[in-house]
Design a protein around this motif. Structure first.
Motif, PDB file in Angstrom:
ATOM      1  N   ALA A 276       8.069   5.834   1.183  1.00 57.89           N
ATOM      2  CA  ALA A 276       7.192   4.663   1.322  1.00 57.89           C
ATOM      3  C   ALA A 276       7.694   3.760   2.453  1.00 57.89           C
ATOM      4  N   LEU A 277       9.025   3.585   2.514  1.00 54.45           N
ATOM      5  CA  LEU A 277       9.580   2.706   3.555  1.00 54.45           C
ATOM      6  C   LEU A 277       9.390   3.321   4.941  1.00 54.45           C
TER       7      LEU A 277
ATOM      8  N   GLY B  22       0.825  -1.211   0.000  1.00 52.91           N
ATOM      9  CA  GLY B  22       0.000   0.000   0.000  1.00 52.91           C
ATOM     10  C   GLY B  22       0.856   1.256   0.000  1.00 52.91           C
ATOM     11  N   GLU B  23       1.905   1.268   0.798  1.00 59.88           N
ATOM     12  CA  GLU B  23       2.748   2.458   0.880  1.00 59.88           C
ATOM     13  C   GLU B  23       3.568   2.649  -0.407  1.00 59.88           C
ATOM     14  N   LEU B  24       4.043   1.541  -0.983  1.00 57.57           N
ATOM     15  CA  LEU B  24       4.771   1.676  -2.260  1.00 57.57           C
ATOM     16  C   LEU B  24       3.828   2.203  -3.341  1.00 57.57           C
ATOM     17  N   ALA B  25       2.583   1.701  -3.322  1.00 57.88           N
ATOM     18  CA  ALA B  25       1.616   2.138  -4.342  1.00 57.88           C
ATOM     19  C   ALA B  25       1.250   3.610  -4.152  1.00 57.88           C
ATOM     20  N   ARG B  26       1.240   4.066  -2.902  1.00 47.81           N
ATOM     21  CA  ARG B  26       0.812   5.435  -2.567  1.00 47.81           C
ATOM     22  C   ARG B  26       1.895   6.460  -2.895  1.00 47.81           C
ATOM     23  N   HIS B  27       3.159   6.029  -2.850  1.00 50.75           N
ATOM     24  CA  HIS B  27       4.270   6.951  -3.097  1.00 50.75           C
ATOM     25  C   HIS B  27       4.767   6.817  -4.534  1.00 50.75           C
TER      26      HIS B  27
END
Ligand code: FAD
Length: 440
Positions: free
Chosen positions: A364-365, A351-356
């Protein structure tokens, strides 16, 4: 330019992450999964999906596939040396609150690994049809060394990467390396330093040997059986609806765990040597199942023994290397949430990789860490006194344990308490990531 991601470990969370990323954006990621084993590693006994892990599987559309292969276990009986039940814990069928020891989603580890692996291959095929690179699995391969680089050579805008040398001598540059290689993670030791990567593993003083024994129709059923021995030792069988039966030997005494650690050399001894050490540890048993355990131990081909512990890191990432599942925040099997944590972790990281944006992998990390850490804190809180409290030291302690268990279950206090406790760990709400394009 697609984001080039290396996932180390094709267990539970490695394939889960690949699936989530490829579904989110079929053309944005080129994913390579290296698995040390020569094939999909489907070993292991019964694991379960609980709490926030259940909505993750639902959102991924995989709950049906899991239901198709779940193990049907009704509960767990605590027995005396003749194998007679003293009391029994059953599934929480009140429809409210927290799951019991036996959850609704009990599954053999190999079956869950296969469900997730197949899902990742399907996502990969769909991605390739849309012009993406999908996921490539490389079995029998591990990472020999990693080297962080400050600025990506071919495309400075991404600001970093990792040079990887594989066990077969090949070298390749990745934008991100994800260590999904289990509680003893080599990726962790490579990125954090060998000793530092080991020091973050904290024992919970529980050693377990897992193996399969032939099913005995007259004894085995959908009720697991647990037999206590003095010295905080236990023998357990789980048969359910399977053609073979799982046998477990537990030792929860800190002194004995230290002896086992020294004797097994941290599991670096041969399997036959480890089997002999476990046999010696249970030699004094006069339980009804004595011969079954020793014969099973001698003949089994899927013996696996390990020390349970928790991984506690101040940060889940170092530069462009991040850790996922047991590698980064193993809560130990005592928590009952190892698999759940690895699924929730894969969901948040994806989710965080997709959001950033690609320019902001570092962001993201950081957000992966910030969002997931409170959940990890909750699942790493073990019940007071666990795991010692569930395995008394003396024969009198076992007698008292059986008495208390009988009282609690006869008065249905166990069901009442479970029905009042929330299933979601610590009330932590699963974040919503519309970018993952999952079912809500
Ligand atoms: C063989 C096996 C049996 C297990 N049995 C049980 C069990 O009976 N009960 C239980 O509660 N938990 C068991 N576990 C642990 C359980 O699977 C995890 O706690 C949980 O599901 C989290 O999964 P994970 O993906 O983080 O790690 P894991 O499921 O441990 O997967 C890690 C994967 O990484 C691979 N790997 C390891 N090192 C490397 C390397 N250097 N390079 C490439 N690949 C590597 C492993 O082969 C494995 O496929 C077992 C794990 C394994 C590997």
């Amino acid at each position: 330019m697609p984001l080039d991601i290396l996932i180390v470990g094709g267990g539970v969370c490695g394939p889960a992450l690949a699936t989530l990323l490829l579904r989110a954006d079929p053309r944005r990621y080129t994913i390579t999964v290296v698995e040390r084993y020569a094939e999909l590693r489907t070993g292991g006994q019964q694991i379960d999906i609980r709490a926030q892990g259940i909505p993750v599987m639902r959102k991924m559309g995989l709950l049906g596939a899991v239901r198709d292969v779940v193990v049907h276990e009704r509960g767990m009986a605590f027995v005396d040396k003749a194998g007679r039940a003293k009391f029994q814990l059953t599934v929480n069928d009140t429809g409210k609150g927290q799951q019991a020891f036996t959850s609704e989603y009990e599954i053999m580890r190999g079956d869950l690994v296969r469900v997730l692996y197949d899902a990742s291959l399907a996502a990969s095929e769909a991605a390739r049809k849309q012009g993406g690179a999908g996921v490539t699995y490389e079995f029998g391969v591990s990472v020999e060394s990693i080297s962080q680089i400050e600025t990506h050579e071919k495309d400075g805008r991404r600001g970093g990467g990792v040079d990887v040398t594989f066990s077969d001598g090949r070298q390749r540059r990745f934008d991100l390396v994800v260590g999904a290689d289990g509680q003893g993670s080599r990726t962790r030791r490579q990125a954090w330093g060998d000793q530092a990567g080991r020091d973050v593993f904290h024992t919970v003083h529980s050693y377990t040997a897992y193996f399969t024994v032939p099913r005995v129709e007259a004894e085995d059923s959908d009720i697991a059986v647990v037999y206590h021995m003095p010295g905080r030792r236990m023998i357990a069988f789980r048969a359910n609806d399977r053609p073979t039966t799982q046998c477990y030997l537990f030792c929860n005494d800190p002194g004995s765990c230290a002896e086992l650690r020294a004797a097994t050399g941290g599991a670096h001894k041969s399997v036959d040597e480890q089997k002999q050490i476990w046999r010696d540890f249970f030699q004094d048993t006069d339980a009804w199942c004595r011969e079954r355990v020793f014969e099973g131990l001698k003949n089994t081909e899927d013996f696996y023994s390990h020390e349970a512990g928790q991984v506690k890191l101040e940060s889940y990432s170092r530069g462009r290397v991040t850790l996922l599942g047991d590698a980064g925040y193993c809560p130990s099997p005592v928590s009952g949430c190892g698999t759940t944590a690895s699924l929730v972790g894969a969901y948040v990281l994806a989710g965080e990789l997709a959001r950033h944006t690609d320019d902001d992998v570092q962001g993201a990390l950081e957000d992966y860490d910030r969002v997931l850490r409170p959940f990890v804190g909750e699942i790493q809180k073990l019940p007071p006194g666990a795991p010692k409290i569930g395995a008394p030291q003396t024969a009198w302690g076992i007698w008292f344990f059986h008495l208390v268990g009988w009282l609690i279950t006869s008065l249905k206090i166990d069901k009442l308490v479970l029905s009042l406790m929330p299933e979601d760990k610590g009330g932590w709400a699963l974040p919503s990531y519309p970018e993952l394009k999952l079912a809500e």
